[in-house]
Write an enzyme that holds these catalytic residues in place. Structure first.
Site, short mmCIF file in Angstrom:
data_model
loop_
_atom_site.label_atom_id
_atom_site.label_comp_id
_atom_site.label_asym_id
_atom_site.label_seq_id
_atom_site.Cartn_x
_atom_site.Cartn_y
_atom_site.Cartn_z
N TYR A 145 43.15 37.05 46.38
CA TYR A 145 42.23 36.20 47.13
C TYR A 145 40.82 36.55 46.71
O TYR A 145 40.45 37.73 46.69
CB TYR A 145 42.41 36.44 48.62
CG TYR A 145 41.45 35.67 49.51
CD1 TYR A 145 40.45 36.33 50.21
CD2 TYR A 145 41.56 34.29 49.67
CE1 TYR A 145 39.58 35.63 51.04
CE2 TYR A 145 40.70 33.59 50.50
CZ TYR A 145 39.71 34.27 51.18
OH TYR A 145 38.85 33.57 52.01
N ASP A 240 37.13 41.58 40.69
CA ASP A 240 36.72 41.27 42.06
C ASP A 240 36.89 42.56 42.87
O ASP A 240 37.99 42.88 43.32
CB ASP A 240 37.57 40.13 42.63
CG ASP A 240 37.21 39.85 44.08
OD1 ASP A 240 37.73 38.86 44.63
OD2 ASP A 240 36.43 40.64 44.67
N LYS A 268 31.24 43.32 51.34
CA LYS A 268 31.71 44.25 52.38
C LYS A 268 30.87 45.53 52.49
O LYS A 268 29.79 45.52 53.08
CB LYS A 268 33.20 44.55 52.13
CG LYS A 268 34.09 43.28 52.25
CD LYS A 268 35.53 43.58 52.04
CE LYS A 268 36.36 42.32 51.89
NZ LYS A 268 36.74 41.69 53.18
#
Ligand code: KE4
Length: 428
Positions: A145, A240, A268
């Site tokens: 994802y 990623d 994050k």
């Protein structure tokens, strides 16, 4: 019996004004049943809901809270910075501090651009890869994802997977025709894709450690293979590291596995709990970005002083002590305890862990990719999730998510978690 009267009242009200009652699908507990609780406050490794129930938290707001919630130095940095204003729309010194910090910590990153989410980071990195190579196709891997940009929401992980319809309605076929989706850990599939798309592949985007279909690991040599085949075909390797960046090591998964990608996406942790994203890489690629180059990318709040202050403080605090050794020790303690608990309960669990990221799949089969992960017994996971919640332990509300240990967790927290697991697994 835990009372959640206030949470249920809030959820009923939320449902009237917010689709599904939540601002992000995975929070809705749809994968495990029941209703989400509403948080009143979070501190360290604990979250407390509006009914006063306290939980040991292994979601950590999906990764940012690596130092624990409401770290005093981060709160102070936000408070002090806010006194001078919250956003200027013109450069502020903290943007330079953050950029220098990322570039000095991640050797593959010579230049970096801040944005406001992981989705923006990956979406922009792909546009940049396409602009730099003048090619259109991108390889991604099923179960990975990368946020909800149209061209990436294809056989995605996380919420998209949890909801069982990996592709999203509303994404025209034309928007995904340049996205090649391959199984993870399968070198032959990648070779075939390059052979079939020679000269058309701008790059590969990958979670070096997929954490959005639970957690599974690259087979030995797999990431090196991807690095070589992209280099051989003039395509870019995009890591990623929105989830793994600054978590799996100071320099992220790329440091841990010794791989130098062409571009890296972050999020994050670098926001210290505030909205943030970033992408960076070789200067010759990054200089294709506006205003220098022809690839456009922008953001009103990109590099805003609050997120920069929170993120800089988080990184400096993370680097100052022995957080990574601490996280590794806590992770090892949890892994040993969870495996012993499953064994003593006679429940087949594949417990996967790397550093402070983990996931327990309820299956007797090994898990190396998405199709393996899909064999997990999700009904059993749902029962386990609620059993642990009743014991005051909050795990990710989906089999297809990773758990996160923070530097605020203690060995006593891990002991309590393992004891709860041993009790709950016996009831499954
Ligand atoms: P955001 O747009 O949510 O900031 O980041 C997207 C993203 C990109 N890349 C990776 C590897 C990610 O894990 C994420 C977001 N992770 C999910 C948790 N599985 C966010 C939780 C949510 O969607 O509410």
């Amino acid at each position: 019996m835990i009372s959640r009267v206030k949470s249920d009242q809030l959820f009923a009200e939320a449902l009237q004004y917010i689709p599904g009652g939540v601002n992000s699908p995975v929070r809705a507990f749809r994968a495990v049943g029941g209703h989400p609780f509403f948080v009143n406050q979070a501190k360290g490794a604990r979250i407390t809901d509006v009914d006063g129930n306290e939980y040991v938290d292994y979601v950590g707001t999906w990764g940012p809270a690596i130092l624990g919630h409401a770290h005093p130095k981060i709160i102070q940095a936000i408070q002090q910075t806010a006194m001078h204003g919250t956003s200027f729309g013109i450069p502020n010194p903290l943007e330079v501090t953050m950029a220098k910090l990322i570039c000095s910590t991640v050797p593959s990153v010579q230049k970096v651009r801040m944005c406001n989410s992981g989705t923006e980071a990956t979406m922009s990195a792909i546009r940049l890869a396409r602009g730099f190579t003048k090619r259109d196709k991108i390889i991604k891997f099923d179960g990975c994802y990368h946020g909800h940009a149209d061209s990436l929401l294809v056989k995605a992980g996380s919420g998209a997977l949890t909801f069982g319809h990996p592709d999203s309605l509303g994404v025209p076929a034309a928007f995904t025709q340049h996205t090649v989706v391959l199984p993870f850990n399968d070198e032959a599939a990648v070779k075939a894709a390059f052979a079939a798309n020679e000269g058309h592949l701008a790059g590969i985007i990958i979670e070096p450690v997929p954490g959005n279909a639970g957690l599974y690991l690259p087979r030995p040599g797999y990431l090196e293979f991807l690095r070589e085949i992209t280099r051989a075909h003039g395509a870019l390797l995009i890591f990623d590291e929105v989830m793994t960046g600054f978590r799996l090591a100071k320099g992220g998964a790329q440091e841990r596995f010794g791989i130098t990608p062409d571009l890296t996406c972050f999020g994050k942790i670098i926001g210290g709990g505030l909205p943030v994203g970033a992408f960076g890489g070789r200067a010759e690629i990054m200089d294709y970005l506006a205003p220098l180059g022809p690839v456009y990318q922008a953001g009103t709040l990109s590099g805003n002083p609050l997120a920069m202050a929170a993120g800089i403080t988080a990184l400096e605090e993370l680097f100052a002590g022995n957080a990574y050794e601490q996280l590794e020790a806590l992770g090892a303690q949890l892994e040993a305890g969870m495996k012993a608990a499953a064994q003593s309960a006679g429940v087949p669990v594949q417990f996967k862990r790397i550093g402070s990221m983990f996931c327990g799949y309820f299956t007797s089969q090994p898990v190396h990719n998405l199709s393996d992960a899909m064999h997990s017994d999700r009904a059993r996971f749902a029962k386990y999730f609620h059993g642990m919640l009743a014991e005051g332990v909050y795990l990710a509300p989906s089999q297809f998510e990773a758990g996160f240990i923070s530097a605020a967790h203690t060995t006593a927290d891990i002991d309590r978690t393992v004891k709860a697991a041993a009790k709950v697994m016996k009831s499954l």
